[in-house]
Design a protein around this motif. Structure first.
Motif, PDB file in Angstrom:
ATOM      1  N   GLU A 160      11.075  34.778  17.550  1.00  0.00           N
ATOM      2  CA  GLU A 160      11.871  35.335  18.637  1.00  0.00           C
ATOM      3  C   GLU A 160      13.337  35.384  18.232  1.00  0.00           C
ATOM      4  OE1 GLU A 160      10.943  32.346  21.588  1.00  0.00           O
ATOM      5  OE2 GLU A 160       9.372  33.621  22.448  1.00  0.00           O
ATOM      6  N   THR A 161      14.083  36.271  18.851  1.00  0.00           N
ATOM      7  CA  THR A 161      15.521  36.316  18.631  1.00  0.00           C
ATOM      8  C   THR A 161      16.136  35.072  19.249  1.00  0.00           C
ATOM      9  OG1 THR A 161      15.491  38.724  18.737  1.00  0.00           O
ATOM     10  CG2 THR A 161      17.618  37.655  19.019  1.00  0.00           C
ATOM     11  N   GLY A 162      17.014  34.418  18.504  1.00  0.00           N
ATOM     12  CA  GLY A 162      17.678  33.224  19.016  1.00  0.00           C
ATOM     13  C   GLY A 162      17.852  32.186  17.937  1.00  0.00           C
ATOM     14  N   GLY A 207      19.716  33.152  13.957  1.00  0.00           N
ATOM     15  CA  GLY A 207      19.354  34.523  14.296  1.00  0.00           C
ATOM     16  C   GLY A 207      17.946  34.694  14.852  1.00  0.00           C
ATOM     17  N   PHE A 208      16.984  33.986  14.260  1.00  0.00           N
ATOM     18  CA  PHE A 208      15.606  34.014  14.736  1.00  0.00           C
ATOM     19  C   PHE A 208      15.106  32.586  14.875  1.00  0.00           C
ATOM     20  CE2 PHE A 208      15.970  38.019  12.351  1.00  0.00           C
ATOM     21  CZ  PHE A 208      15.567  38.921  13.321  1.00  0.00           C
ATOM     22  N   LYS A 209      14.143  32.392  15.771  1.00  0.00           N
ATOM     23  CA  LYS A 209      13.570  31.060  15.914  1.00  0.00           C
ATOM     24  C   LYS A 209      12.053  31.164  16.008  1.00  0.00           C
ATOM     25  CE  LYS A 209      14.053  30.968  20.933  1.00  0.00           C
ATOM     26  NZ  LYS A 209      14.576  30.240  22.072  1.00  0.00           N
ATOM     27  N   SER A 218       5.839  39.735  14.977  1.00  0.00           N
ATOM     28  CA  SER A 218       6.181  38.564  14.162  1.00  0.00           C
ATOM     29  C   SER A 218       5.521  38.570  12.787  1.00  0.00           C
ATOM     30  CB  SER A 218       5.772  37.286  14.898  1.00  0.00           C
ATOM     31  OG  SER A 218       6.459  37.168  16.117  1.00  0.00           O
ATOM     32  N   SER A 254      15.143  27.540  12.957  1.00  0.00           N
ATOM     33  CA  SER A 254      15.564  28.935  13.028  1.00  0.00           C
ATOM     34  C   SER A 254      15.951  29.423  11.641  1.00  0.00           C
ATOM     35  CB  SER A 254      16.710  29.101  14.032  1.00  0.00           C
ATOM     36  OG  SER A 254      17.889  28.499  13.573  1.00  0.00           O
ATOM     37  N   GLY A 306      17.442  33.231   9.337  1.00  0.00           N
ATOM     38  CA  GLY A 306      18.071  34.557   9.396  1.00  0.00           C
ATOM     39  C   GLY A 306      17.636  35.408   8.246  1.00  0.00           C
TER      40      GLY A 306
END
Length: 106
Positions: free
Chosen positions: A31-33, A37-39, A68, A104, A106
């Motif tokens: 997911e974005t976050g 940047g991604f998690k 994903s 997370s 990136g």
């Protein structure tokens, strides 16, 4: 697509056996976050969604949603017990960077 170590498989089996809800498998998503940047997001679910890839490993079923899948290709998931705490770790060859917590990228 992805690999779960024996430790990760054991942790998922334990989680599945300790829930009273119906469980078909483990869903893993990106997911974005997060701070990079991604998690990663994981959870036990009763069944796959229509676009999920379904991976069966030693009696554990893993679902990966279509968005994903490119982010997780070649990833190894482990379960580590350490002084700082226990949890899943991700060795992701697609990650150009990651944060210090390892949750997370990136």
């Amino acid at each position: 697509m992805i690999t779960l170590t024996s430790s990760a498989l054991d942790a998922v089996r334990t989680a599945m056996s300790n829930t009273s809800d119906p469980v078909g498998g483990l869903r893993i998503m990106v997911e974005t976050g997060g701070c990079a940047g991604f998690k990663y997001s994981m959870g036990l679910v009763p069944e796959p969604s229509p676009d999920d890839a379904v991976i069966e490993t030693d009696g554990v079923t893993v679902y990966i949603d279509g968005k994903s899948q490119p982010f997780l290709a070649g990833t190894t998931i482990d379960f580590v017990v350490a002084l700082q705490g226990s949890g899943f770790t991700f060795e992701n060859p697609n990650a150009a960077s990651s944060c210090s917590c390892g949750k997370s990228f990136g």
